[in-house]
Design an enzyme around this catalytic site. Sequence first.
Site, short mmCIF file in Angstrom:
data_model
loop_
_atom_site.label_atom_id
_atom_site.label_comp_id
_atom_site.label_asym_id
_atom_site.label_seq_id
_atom_site.Cartn_x
_atom_site.Cartn_y
_atom_site.Cartn_z
N CYS A 178 0.80 -1.23 0.00
CA CYS A 178 0.00 0.00 0.00
C CYS A 178 0.83 1.28 0.00
O CYS A 178 0.27 2.36 -0.15
CB CYS A 178 -0.93 0.00 1.21
SG CYS A 178 -1.77 -1.58 1.45
N HIS A 308 -3.44 7.20 6.38
CA HIS A 308 -3.55 5.93 5.66
C HIS A 308 -4.90 5.31 5.98
O HIS A 308 -5.61 4.88 5.09
CB HIS A 308 -2.40 5.01 6.05
CG HIS A 308 -2.39 3.73 5.30
ND1 HIS A 308 -2.38 3.68 3.92
CD2 HIS A 308 -2.39 2.44 5.71
CE1 HIS A 308 -2.37 2.42 3.52
NE2 HIS A 308 -2.38 1.65 4.59
N HIS A 343 -9.95 1.19 -0.28
CA HIS A 343 -8.49 1.05 -0.21
C HIS A 343 -8.01 0.59 -1.58
O HIS A 343 -8.22 -0.57 -1.96
CB HIS A 343 -8.11 0.06 0.88
CG HIS A 343 -6.65 0.05 1.20
ND1 HIS A 343 -5.70 0.63 0.40
CD2 HIS A 343 -5.96 -0.49 2.25
CE1 HIS A 343 -4.52 0.47 0.93
NE2 HIS A 343 -4.64 -0.19 2.05
#
Length: 414
Positions: A178, A308, A343
């Site tokens: 990520c 995040h 996400h």
Amino acid sequence: MRRLLPSHPPSRPSTVRAPLHLSHFTATSCLGAGNPATHQALLARRSGLAPCDFDDAQLSTWTGTVAGVDEVLLPAQLAEYDCRNNRLAQLGLEQDGFAAAVRELAGRLGAARVGVFLGTSTSGIYETELAYRVRDAATGALPESLVYHGSHNPYSLAAFVRAYFGLQGPAVSVSSACSSSGKVFGSAWRLIEAGLIDAAIVGGVDSLCLTTLYGFGSLDVLSDAPCRPFDAQRRGISIGEGAAFALLVRTPASLPADAVLLRGVGESSDAHHMSSPHPEGLGAKMAMEQALRMAGAPADAVDYINLHGTATPANDAAEGKAVAALFGPQGVPCSSTKGATGHTLGAAGGIEAVVSALALQHGMAWAGVNTGQLDPGIPVDYLTDNRAMRMACVMSNSFGFGGTNCSLLLGRAG
């Protein structure tokens, strides 16, 4: 062998680095294609998440799907790169005048002076999934129509974008989960500073695939409702897909006040666990500190943090501790926009960098969509409503699977 000399000599290393200019940037996600659609959705606090209907996935979860990807046609001469991921890349590249800006810049600087640095996690793995369905029953051989180097290979993305524009500079795919499309900003900056290139396309693309959906399902981290970052009852992630790109160039002498600059990049590794973050967020804190040092900026210079914020219990708690330790409890407004976009994994750093750039330009700290009851154990100033405010400096965090961390510091030119 002819030696290639940089047109600009490398600068002497220093703690504080001269910023780079994001001359153009664009984001495409389940919120829509391009910056206007993204901006309007964020203003309206609208989520693009919907119950999962990707392929034949039998999963009780929500996803963020980009409309129109399957209808995109790649140029005939680039047919070897045809896959869902590269079709999504092309869709993103053609928004907000980005492709035209790249071509103009390459024509002015030379094709060899523009690099490509892009993040992805699964690249075109969906093509391999489809190929396995029609493999030879007797031998198990995959069909000849599967072009691995143009699809499944993680380098496929960077190679496609390089070929799409006819560029000849260095091209790199970063696949660090990520944090992938956050870390590319640092990779590009280093080569520009070294004088090896004059400009770079940075960002990332990740598209939905069954490997991702079932993989995270097997880890029991998929939410059965739209994800709720920093909520007391958060239950996991909602996977999205998207494409984001920025064009990094040396900062010219004169810029409009709302121009966006890359002021700092911080990178670290937790070195703690293969999948779990350090419980105190030590690696995350190191990345944020490094980005501030690179910019020569104190912590109180940051006006907003795009977290995040994956909506998993462990990740949100660790990031909250890191933010509170560096900026103080309730020290700076922050939110995660993953409740809106999902996400997007390897594309998350790039998409959220663009979201942060839009925050700077429009003077708006974005609300965390879907979050209803804030977790009282995370002492941060988490926004559940948009907050209009003049901003000079915004931080964007991308913390990857296994503890690979990246923080970007963006600022207005004036």
